[in-house]
Write a protein that holds these residues in place. Structure first.
Motif, short mmCIF file in Angstrom:
data_model
loop_
_atom_site.label_atom_id
_atom_site.label_comp_id
_atom_site.label_asym_id
_atom_site.label_seq_id
_atom_site.Cartn_x
_atom_site.Cartn_y
_atom_site.Cartn_z
N CYS A 182 0.81 -1.22 0.00
CA CYS A 182 0.00 0.00 0.00
C CYS A 182 0.84 1.27 0.00
O CYS A 182 0.30 2.38 -0.05
CB CYS A 182 -0.95 0.01 1.20
SG CYS A 182 -2.15 -1.35 1.17
N GLN A 663 -5.13 -4.39 -1.37
CA GLN A 663 -6.28 -4.09 -0.52
C GLN A 663 -5.81 -3.19 0.62
O GLN A 663 -5.12 -3.64 1.53
CB GLN A 663 -6.90 -5.38 0.01
CG GLN A 663 -7.35 -6.34 -1.08
CD GLN A 663 -8.45 -5.74 -1.95
OE1 GLN A 663 -9.49 -5.29 -1.44
NE2 GLN A 663 -8.23 -5.73 -3.25
N CYS A 664 -6.20 -1.91 0.55
CA CYS A 664 -5.64 -0.92 1.47
C CYS A 664 -6.73 -0.10 2.14
O CYS A 664 -7.80 0.13 1.56
CB CYS A 664 -4.69 0.02 0.72
SG CYS A 664 -3.45 -0.83 -0.30
N PRO A 670 -2.47 -1.60 4.89
CA PRO A 670 -3.29 -2.63 4.23
C PRO A 670 -4.47 -3.05 5.09
O PRO A 670 -4.46 -2.89 6.32
CB PRO A 670 -2.30 -3.79 4.07
CG PRO A 670 -1.30 -3.61 5.16
CD PRO A 670 -1.19 -2.12 5.38
N ILE A 671 -5.50 -3.56 4.44
CA ILE A 671 -6.63 -4.14 5.16
C ILE A 671 -6.15 -5.41 5.85
O ILE A 671 -5.49 -6.26 5.23
CB ILE A 671 -7.78 -4.45 4.20
CG1 ILE A 671 -8.32 -3.15 3.58
CG2 ILE A 671 -8.89 -5.23 4.90
CD1 ILE A 671 -9.37 -3.38 2.50
#
Length: 673
Positions: A182, A663-664, A670-671
């Motif tokens: 990210c 996926q951020c 990041p998530i």
């Protein structure tokens, strides 16, 4: 030296001008085992005089055995700029229904110039060719929109990876904190106390070399490297080394602001030392800003600073094309041939004159041909070629303009190792073996390895090859002599041993095996900056290339005319676009070209427009803070593709395969899984 008559030389060379399709595309680039040198043109060696080459037909006037070729548009040089020009020009001609002709002549026996890739051994079960580059290697989604759009336009899959870094400087080393998928900028940890003279480290956090005067260090979170470049590049007026505000009316350059002080410097290093303390300048030299050789070489400091302002905004995410950078020039070749462009290899231009024939503008002579150019001449050749290898009245006039002679090449050597592609690589454990696609770069003053990059993408894991030497002027002579010796004797063991010794000293914790393939190349001019005493600006050089001789239908295209993008091939595409968009404006051909360019620009906006504050994460789509990922760009994470034990690619690698975009939550965050 015994002189060979031009007519005999032409007859000996005549068969070389016709090449099969495969040779046109790659030529000597398909050769393996050592340096794959591009030809300097056709040469003849007189056996009675040793190995001294004699360039054939160097006299312009003897046309007895030259074949006459009439063409509307002639492009000299089949590097990235020439090939892009050929593809766009021929497409526009076809779209307006014209029967005008285009030809490309090239002194080497392959197309692509510094898009120079070599074939690698493929693992069992892999369907396709694996290549790695000796020249240009990658593109970037931020400050190189022309190249990014063309990769997408031609459907070339690219694999994108952020660099994490390890810095070596002054006998010390530190691995920087890892950045995740990210982030858009890598972590450059030259602010670590370990890199400051140990006698000063008691004065925390950075020692006497980095005073806290002026408040810049506080505003940059205590980062002396960042503080230095905010000042050097003009974002701050308080010198972090002195705490004083710069003053252009001051007599001493050391007290002037950088945009004025750079005019008195004859190298980037001398400029930094005049602006900062010597220790501060030494630390900045060790950071990831240019190459080590750039600091010592005699380059124009103002031009280099202008380049640096652009480079400062270049993301740490780089994207690597499947099949190497030559995939793009191959696509340009296919498009050009489909539009009836004729290619002539091993046909170096020798003389360029105004034509005495009323039906043509120019005459371009090569060893075997004389091209009559009726409409326009594109010279996609470096300034050194124009100044030293070409003759003719048009060349004489070009040489009279000082802007033709401001570029200066930076020499580069490259050594490529491939390890067994059937075996997981030793370097997987230096990166994220299971998650993957976070590349790792060692840079600094370790031995003669100013930049050693462990590039991690699924494509790279498949071929298990790395560019182990990427050295500029700092150690150029040592590597050049090793490479040339290896080529001469046909034995690369000394070169291999020397490179392995350096890699093993950089990564003592790993068991690094012998490579199964070694290849190397010397570039006497890998990229171009400006000569130290020139008073020109990068913008003036770029404008000169568009119209180098008033009243003549001539353009200059290529790396040495786009100095703001030095060391990146974006310069070739910028100069090609400038010529085509400006010199044909308003004509039917110009309108067709404008349509081609408008369609290309619609692929993605310039990065500055999408994310002016550089706050977006890869894949973010918020208005005013966006980082679009194009359909040919494959990003981390690639965790779903890798074996969790050995890091190998699960079930083989398929073109364009990925695990979706990062996926951020926000940049750098990041998530959580």
């Amino acid at each position: 030296m015994k002189v060979i008559h031009c007519a005999l030389a032409v007859l000996l060379a005549a068969s070389s001008s016709a090449k099969p399709d495969s040779a046109l595309r790659r030529g000597k680039a398909d050769k393996v085992g050592g340096d794959v040198n591009d030809s300097d043109g056709i040469t003849i060696t007189d056996s009675s005089s040793g190995d001294t080459p004699l360039s054939i037909c160097s006299v312009c006037g003897d046309d007895t055995h030259r074949e006459a070729v009439s063409v509307d548009y002639l492009i000299i040089g089949a590097g990235p700029g020439g090939m892009s020009t050929s593809a766009d020009l021929s497409k526009a001609i076809k779209e307006i229904g014209s029967n005008q002709t285009v030809a490309v002549i090239e002194k080497s026996d392959y197309i692509g110039g510094r898009y120079f890739d070599v074939d690698l051994k493929t693992p069992d079960g892999y369907d396709g060719k694996l290549k790695s580059g000796h020249g240009a290697l990658r593109t970037n989604p931020s400050t190189f929109p022309h190249l990014r759009r063309q990769m997408n336009e031609h459907g070339i899959q690219v694999y994108c990876s952020i660099f994490n870094n390890r810095l070596t400087a002054r006998g010390r080393s530190a691995s920087c904190d890892l950045q995740n998928e990210c982030h858009i900028f890598g972590n450059f940890c030259s602010d670590r106390p370990i890199f400051v003279d140990k006698t000063n480290t008691e004065q925390m956090p950075f020692g006497a070399a980095f005073p806290l005067d002026g408040g810049i260090l506080e505003r940059t979170g205590g980062d002396p490297e960042g503080a230095a470049y905010l000042y050097i590049l003009g974002y701050e007026t308080i010198n972090p080394a002195t705490g004083n505000e710069c003053d252009n009316s001051a007599e001493s350059p050391s007290d002037q602001c950088p945009e004025e002080a750079c005019k008195a410097a004859t190298s980037w290093r001398s400029f930094l030392q005049s602006q900062l303390t010597h220790e501060y300048a030494e630390l900045v030299e060790a950071m990831n800003y240019g190459f080590f050789g750039d600091f010592a070489a005699a380059f124009n400091a103002c031009s280099y600073r202008d380049w640096g302002i652009r480079e400062y905004d270049t993301l740490s995410i780089n994207c690597y094309p499947e099949g190497g950078m030559s995939s793009l020039t191959d696509a340009h070749y296919d498009q050009s041939v489909n539009n009836n462009v004729k290619f002539y290899l091993e046909e170096p231009a020798i003389c360029i004159d105004r034509s005495k024939d009323t039906g043509a503008l120019y005459e371009v002579r090569t060893p075997t041909k004389i091209f009559s150019v009726k409409e326009f001449l594109f010279m996609s050749a470096p300034h050194s070629e124009i100044l030293h290898n070409l003759n003719g009245d048009l060349i004489d006039e070009l040489k009279e303009n000082p802007l033709t002679n401001v570029a200066k090449g930076s020499p580069v050597t490259v050594v490529l190792f491939q390890w067994d592609p059937e075996t997981p690589s030793w370097w997987y454990d230096a990166i994220d073996k299971e998650g993957g696609s976070y590349s790792y770069r060692t840079y600094g003053d370790l031995d003669c390895f100013s930049r050693y990059e462990l590039i991690d993408t699924p494509y790279h894991r498949q071929h298990n090859a790395q560019r182990v030497v990427y050295s500029d002027a700092r150690c150029f002579d040592e590597w050049k002599e090793l490479i040339e010796y290896s080529d001469e004797v046909g034995d690369y063991s000394k070169l291999t041993e020397r490179a392995l010794r350096g890699i093993r000293s950089a990564y003592p914790e790993f068991d690094i095996p012998e490579p199964i393939f070694v290849s190397a190349k010397v570039w006497d001019a890998g990229w171009y900056f400006m000569k130290p005493h020139s008073t020109a600006t990068n913008e003036e050089v770029e404008a000169h290339a568009v119209n180098p001789i008033s009243g003549e239908n001539v353009c200059l295209v290529g790396d040495s005319w786009g100095l703001k993008y030095a060391a990146w091939s974006e310069s070739a595409f910028v100069t090609s676009h400038n010529c085509l968009s400006q010199r044909f404006s308003g004509s039917a051909l110009g309108i067709a070209l404008d349509s081609i360019f408008a369609e290309r620009e619609s692929i993605v906006a310039d990065y500055y427009e999408n994310d002016p504050n550089f706050a977006a994460y890869p894949g973010e789509e918020a208005e005013g803070q966006a980082y679009p990922i194009l359909d040919n760009e494959n990003y981390a994470p690639f965790g779903c593709m890798y074996d969790q034990e050995d890091g190998s690619v699960v079930n083989g690698f398929k073109s364009g395969q990925n695990c979706g975009p990062p996926q951020c939550v926000e940049q750098g965050v990041p998530i959580e899984a």
